[in-house]
Scaffold this motif. Structure first.
Motif, short mmCIF file in Angstrom:
data_model
loop_
_atom_site.label_atom_id
_atom_site.label_comp_id
_atom_site.label_asym_id
_atom_site.label_seq_id
_atom_site.Cartn_x
_atom_site.Cartn_y
_atom_site.Cartn_z
N TYR A 93 0.83 -1.21 0.00
CA TYR A 93 0.00 0.00 0.00
C TYR A 93 0.86 1.26 0.00
O TYR A 93 0.56 2.23 -0.69
N ILE A 94 1.92 1.25 0.79
CA ILE A 94 2.82 2.41 0.86
C ILE A 94 3.47 2.63 -0.51
O ILE A 94 3.53 3.77 -1.00
N GLN A 95 3.95 1.56 -1.14
CA GLN A 95 4.56 1.69 -2.47
C GLN A 95 3.55 2.16 -3.51
O GLN A 95 3.85 3.05 -4.31
N ASP A 96 2.35 1.59 -3.49
CA ASP A 96 1.31 1.99 -4.44
C ASP A 96 0.93 3.44 -4.25
O ASP A 96 0.75 4.18 -5.22
N PHE A 97 0.79 3.87 -2.99
CA PHE A 97 0.43 5.26 -2.71
C PHE A 97 1.50 6.20 -3.25
O PHE A 97 1.19 7.23 -3.85
N SER A 98 2.77 5.86 -3.03
CA SER A 98 3.86 6.71 -3.51
C SER A 98 3.85 6.81 -5.03
O SER A 98 4.05 7.89 -5.59
N GLN A 99 3.58 5.69 -5.71
CA GLN A 99 3.54 5.71 -7.17
C GLN A 99 2.34 6.51 -7.67
O GLN A 99 2.47 7.31 -8.60
N LEU A 100 1.17 6.30 -7.07
CA LEU A 100 -0.04 7.01 -7.53
C LEU A 100 0.05 8.51 -7.28
O LEU A 100 -0.44 9.30 -8.09
N SER A 101 0.64 8.89 -6.16
CA SER A 101 0.73 10.31 -5.84
C SER A 101 1.90 10.98 -6.53
O SER A 101 2.03 12.20 -6.49
N GLY A 102 2.77 10.18 -7.15
CA GLY A 102 3.93 10.73 -7.83
C GLY A 102 5.01 11.21 -6.89
O GLY A 102 5.90 11.96 -7.27
#
Length: 130
Positions: A93-102
């Protein structure tokens, strides 16, 4: 190593670390050294692809009972109910959030996670197996 010697009812005074999830060796649970492609365990020599690394919880707390202060570290899946997900899923989730938020700097998401953990634990009383 997992045998409980006694129980301690204590309140959480503070969170001692801001990194609650770490890449862990599946053989010995030591912290893995990760680079962009591979992981390596310095303790037992286990290696593999970085994308296959497992993650584990590690929460270091300062706690107090009625008489003393203690530093205690809680490891593993016993923290799943408090976080609501496994360490593996939280890391995802942390990795996905970082990717989605740029975000290139994960400092703001880390700060938000630390604040959430502090809200959930600080001032609360728990029974610790020691």
């Amino acid at each position: 190593m997992n045998s409980v010697k006694g129980l301690l009812a204590a309140s959480v005074i503070s969170i001692q670390n801001s990194c609650f999830v770490y890449p862990a060796c599946q053989n010995c649970f030591s912290r893995l050294i990760l680079d962009s492609r591979r992981f390596n365990c310095l303790k037992c020599g286990c290696t593999g692809e970085a994308k296959d690394a497992s993650y584990r919880y590690r929460l270091s707390l300062k706690i107090a009972d009625t008489n003393d202060l203690f530093d205690i570290t809680v490891f593993g899946s016993c923290l799943d109910p408090f976080f609501g997900v496994t360490a593996e899923n939280l890391q995802r989730y942390i990795q996905d959030f970082s990717q989605l938020s740029g975000e290139t700097n994960t400092e703001s998401s880390t700060r938000a996670l630390v604040q959430a953990v502090e809200t959930c634990f600080i001032g609360k009383r728990f029974i610790f197996g020691v």
